[in-house]
Design an enzyme around this catalytic site. Structure first.
Site, short mmCIF file in Angstrom:
data_model
loop_
_atom_site.label_atom_id
_atom_site.label_comp_id
_atom_site.label_asym_id
_atom_site.label_seq_id
_atom_site.Cartn_x
_atom_site.Cartn_y
_atom_site.Cartn_z
N GLN A 83 29.40 39.05 40.99
CA GLN A 83 28.33 39.58 41.84
C GLN A 83 28.01 41.04 41.49
O GLN A 83 26.85 41.39 41.29
CB GLN A 83 28.71 39.48 43.33
CG GLN A 83 28.55 38.07 43.89
CD GLN A 83 28.92 37.99 45.37
OE1 GLN A 83 29.82 38.67 45.84
NE2 GLN A 83 28.24 37.12 46.11
N CYS B 270 42.62 22.61 36.68
CA CYS B 270 42.39 21.69 37.79
C CYS B 270 43.48 21.83 38.85
O CYS B 270 43.22 21.71 40.04
CB CYS B 270 42.33 20.25 37.28
SG CYS B 270 42.04 19.05 38.57
N LYS C 196 25.10 33.54 45.21
CA LYS C 196 24.09 34.02 44.28
C LYS C 196 23.03 34.84 44.99
O LYS C 196 22.51 35.80 44.44
CB LYS C 196 23.44 32.83 43.56
CG LYS C 196 24.39 32.11 42.63
CD LYS C 196 23.72 31.00 41.84
CE LYS C 196 23.44 29.76 42.66
NZ LYS C 196 24.64 29.07 43.15
N LYS D 106 34.24 42.57 50.16
CA LYS D 106 34.31 42.79 48.71
C LYS D 106 33.43 41.78 47.97
O LYS D 106 32.99 40.78 48.55
CB LYS D 106 35.75 42.71 48.22
CG LYS D 106 36.48 41.42 48.53
CD LYS D 106 37.88 41.52 47.96
CE LYS D 106 38.67 40.26 47.89
NZ LYS D 106 38.66 39.31 48.95
N GLY E 176 27.33 27.75 46.28
CA GLY E 176 28.06 28.36 47.39
C GLY E 176 28.86 29.60 47.06
O GLY E 176 29.65 30.07 47.87
N CYS F 151 42.34 16.77 41.36
CA CYS F 151 41.48 15.59 41.21
C CYS F 151 42.39 14.38 41.13
O CYS F 151 43.58 14.52 40.82
CB CYS F 151 40.56 15.71 40.00
SG CYS F 151 41.27 15.24 38.44
N1 LIG Z 1 31.21 38.62 48.49
C1 LIG Z 1 31.25 37.65 49.39
N2 LIG Z 1 32.32 37.51 50.20
C2 LIG Z 1 32.37 36.53 51.13
N3 LIG Z 1 31.37 35.64 51.36
C3 LIG Z 1 30.29 35.74 50.58
C4 LIG Z 1 30.16 36.74 49.56
N4 LIG Z 1 28.94 36.57 48.97
C5 LIG Z 1 28.37 35.52 49.57
N5 LIG Z 1 29.15 35.02 50.53
C6 LIG Z 1 28.87 33.84 51.38
C7 LIG Z 1 27.54 33.91 52.07
C8 LIG Z 1 27.14 32.46 52.19
O1 LIG Z 1 27.56 31.97 53.44
C9 LIG Z 1 27.92 31.72 51.14
C10 LIG Z 1 27.04 31.12 50.09
O2 LIG Z 1 26.15 32.06 49.57
P1 LIG Z 1 24.75 31.62 48.92
O3 LIG Z 1 24.15 32.84 48.31
O4 LIG Z 1 23.93 30.84 49.86
O5 LIG Z 1 25.25 30.63 47.80
P2 LIG Z 1 24.52 30.15 46.49
O6 LIG Z 1 23.11 30.53 46.50
O7 LIG Z 1 25.36 30.62 45.35
O8 LIG Z 1 24.71 28.57 46.58
P3 LIG Z 1 23.66 27.37 46.27
O9 LIG Z 1 23.77 27.05 44.82
O10 LIG Z 1 24.16 26.28 47.10
O11 LIG Z 1 22.30 27.86 46.67
O12 LIG Z 1 28.81 32.67 50.58
MG LIG Z 2 21.27 29.57 46.70
ZN LIG Z 3 41.90 17.19 37.30
#
Ligand SMILES: Nc1ncnc2c1ncn2[C@H]1C[C@H](O)[C@@H](COP(=O)(O)OP(=O)(O)OP(=O)(O)O)O1
Ligand SMILES: [Mg+2]
Ligand SMILES: [Zn+2]
Length: 646
Positions: free
Chosen positions: A109, A484, A132, A104, A129, A488
């Site tokens: 996204q 939070c 994107k 999903k 993470g 933290c």
């Molecule tokens: N819908 C989803 N469900 C589960 N995992 C997902 C999904 N979409 C992405 N991921 C996983 C794949 C990657 O291992 C991880 C991070 O994705 P990634 O696109 O590299 O992050 P990002 O580009 O947002 O981070 P950064 O800012 O560090 O570049 O998340």
């Molecule tokens: Mg990235």
């Molecule tokens: Zn806090």
């Protein structure tokens, strides 16, 4: 005018009037700063209220509201882009499962994917993470032709291509390490209607410097084969973004030459002013901006006091890793390449499988360390900031900063390597007094370097506000303290903090600096602390009031005075090094007024010397009326010292 007292008297009175005027002006500036802060808070709250009313109205009335331009749509209007009945929806769902093996979408996204498939220009701001990359990889697979992806680092490209290959999505790249034959094949593929690749990764330099490449792009555009442009880490366009790259400035050519191609700018760390700047530089007019909360709910943020003894500070880190994070994977961020080498050696001596990673290593060594760590053959990478963007190991359970980052944005990026699998992970900073000044000399050349560093210091020095709320300010996000969820240290240990009056301490520090200035002596941060603690030259000790505060507390007070503008840093350059001195800041004269008082928050976990008194509510209420008596509330005269200042 009565000058009967003679010109000398008049001059003396004039001096005193001018001094008083200066003080009043300072007080006005302080109040105006406060006014600006409150006004901006009020405006943010008004906007929040207005949005809430809008939302209530649109859900209670079925009549059609006048439609606003897309880029200023509110939350409700945006939700129509979460639908699953677009012509491409079925294909998108199917590719998500079949090609990307995901069940999903994560928040935002699908919305981003629908908007870019609708042909809208889009800025996507999503935490590190959160996925994107999928927002351009999946549309690329569902479109004819190919998507051009601009990426700042070759290592990022290689990682993505390796990943895409593993899931059978065809992708290619162009960079300096590609041989001529492959370049030819890729260039030919760009105009091949069969599109041998769905994604083409390039560095911004390629676009800025290669006419041949631009001419191929133009051909692809005319043949309707350039389906989309994704600019990853888009904050690199702006000088105000923390990773500014000059070649990103030239990317405006893409939208100017290929206006029909939708552009997708992606980042984890851009503030609204950085995005405005990127908009101009990329020549996109009024893109839709999708921002998801910066908040990574599974990360626990904590700041620890760094031991000033280097060996001891490493032992602290090692015992933490060996106990709480036994057999788990993590990163220790350090200040310099030298530190990366030495800290990893020290950790190895303490039975931790740790390896260094920094920009000055051979590319093969770097990828070997990265690879071994990813496959859990080594546990800890001791890295400089070179190990950052694009590091995507899901099960990183801790990110420890041996030295503070140079800005909150950097800290957010670096600590964001933790917990990408959504399981709990810890982000811990070791905050040391002398590190502030090490980093200061490094960022002194950057326009806003000092200011950003002080914000990071403020984050570390803070004991009472939720760490997330301090980050929220940097991402222009309205913060609700409940967000939070005790994840933290300040939320978890709120009761361990008291307000203490530091007015007298501040005056002592100012007196030391005044004395030093009158002797033409420059005070480094260390020298200042030593002098205040009575460790300076004997002749000084006779003339100043030394403190009975512990070193940690004394340092905390000095840092607080720096943050609040009572002290400032002053730099001196030699061909070999940059020296840092502490001088009086613009607010120092305020301390001359007996009515002026200063408080700060301190942790109670360390034992309190007698003279640091908690300010009771009653005392606080009286604060405005403080007078000479309260100034006498200060530390009892230290026997060793004698007050003998000019
Ligand atoms: N819908 C989803 N469900 C589960 N995992 C997902 C999904 N979409 C992405 N991921 C996983 C794949 C990657 O291992 C991880 C991070 O994705 P990634 O696109 O590299 O992050 P990002 O580009 O947002 O981070 P950064 O800012 O560090 O570049 O998340
Ligand atoms: Mg990235
Ligand atoms: Zn806090």
């Amino acid at each position: 005018m009565d000058l009967s007292g003679g010109p000398d008297d008049a001059q003396a009175e004039l001096d005193s009037v001018e001094a008083e005027l200066e003080l009043v002006e300072l007080q006005i500036t302080e109040l105006m700063d406060k006014q600006a802060e409150l006004t901006s808070r009020r405006n943010a709250l008004l906007q929040q209220l207005e949005e809430a009313c809008d939302a209530a109205q649109s859900s209670s009335s079925s009549s059609l509201k006048p439609s606003k331009a897309d880029h200023v749509m509110n939350k409700q209007e945006m939700q129509r882009y979460d639908r699953r009945d677009f012509p491409w929806s079925e294909k998108v769902e199917q590719q998500l499962k079949d090609s990307f093996n995901l069940s999903k979408f994560r928040p935002l996204q699908l919305r981003a994917i629908n908007l870019t498939l609708l042909g809208k220009d889009l800025f996507l701001v999503m935490p590190t993470g959160r996925g994107k990359s999928l927002c351009y990889q999946l549309p690329a697979v569902c479109s004819t032709g190919f998507t051009l992806v601009v990426t700042p680092l070759v290592s990022l490209m290689e990682d993505q291509i390796m990943y895409l290959k593993s899931i059978d999505v065809s992708a290619a790249m162009l960079n300096a390490s590609i041989n001529k034959e492959s370049v030819k094949t890729v260039m030919a593929g760009m105009t091949d209607v069969k599109s041998p690749f769905k994604l083409l990764y390039v560095t911004p330099e390629k676009i800025a410097k290669s006419k041949l490449f631009m001419s191929r792009l133009e051909k692809a555009y005319n043949a309707n084969l350039l389906s989309r442009i994704a600019v990853d880490e888009v904050h690199c366009c702006s000088q105000w973004g923390h990773d500014f790259r000059p070649d990103y400035k030239l990317l405006g050519i893409l939208k100017r030459q290929f206006p029909k191609v939708p552009l997708l700018g992606i980042t984890a760390t851009a503030t609204s002013s950085v995005l405005k700047d990127c908009e101009k530089i990329l020549c996109v007019s009024q893109p839709i901006t999708l921002t998801s909360s910066f908040n990574r709910t599974n990360l626990y943020y904590e700041v620890r006091k760094k031991n000033s003894d280097n060996e001891a500070s490493i032992s602290d880190i090692a015992s933490l890793i060996n106990s709480k994070y036994k057999d788990q994977s993590g990163i220790v961020y350090v200040f310099s390449q030298k530190d990366a080498e030495s800290v990893s050696t020290e950790l190895q001596k303490r039975d931790i499988l740790a390896y260094p990673y920094h920009a000055n290593m051979d590319p093969q060594d770097k990828s070997r360390v990265h690879h071994k760590w990813t496959s859990n053959k080594i546990r800890v990478v001791v890295a400089t900031v070179a190990f950052g963007m694009g590091i995507d190991k899901p099960d990183v359970r801790f990110v420890i900063h041996h030295t503070i980052s140079k800005s909150i944005e950097n800290y957010y990026q670096e600590s964001g390597r933790a917990g990408r699998d959504d399981h709990p992970a810890d982000c811990i900073v070791y905050f040391g007094f002398s590190d502030i000044f090490r980093i200061s000399t490094m960022v002194v050349m950057e326009n806003t370097g000092q200011q950003k560093l002080l914000q990071m210091v403020d984050y570390c020095q803070n004991f009472d506000r939720c760490r997330r709320s301090l980050m929220a300010v940097h991402f222009d996000e309205m913060w609700n303290e409940e967000g939070c969820n005790q994840m933290c240290d300040t939320c978890r240990h709120a009761q361990d903090c008291i307000t203490v009056d530091i007015t007298q301490h501040a005056r002592q520090v100012v007196q030391i600096l005044e004395l030093a200035a009158s002797n033409n002596e420059k005070m480094t941060p260390l020298k200042l602390t030593d002098a205040w603690m009575g460790k300076g030259p004997a002749k000084h000790r006779k003339m100043i009031q030394t403190t009975t505060l512990s070193r940690l507390k004394a340092e905390a007070v000095i840092v607080q005075l720096l943050l609040r503008g009572y002290l400032r840093e002053d730099f001196s350059f030699t061909p070999y090094t940059t020296y840092i001195y502490i001088k009086l800041g613009r607010k120092a004269p305020l301390l001359k007024s007996q009515a002026h008082s200063l408080t700060m928050k301190m942790r109670t976990t360390e034992s309190e010397p007698a003279e640091v008194k908690a300010v009771s509510r009653k005392a606080k209420a009286k604060e405005g009326k403080r007078s000479v008596e309260s100034a006498r509330d200060g530390p009892p005269d230290n026997k060793k010292t004698k007050r003998d200042l000019p």
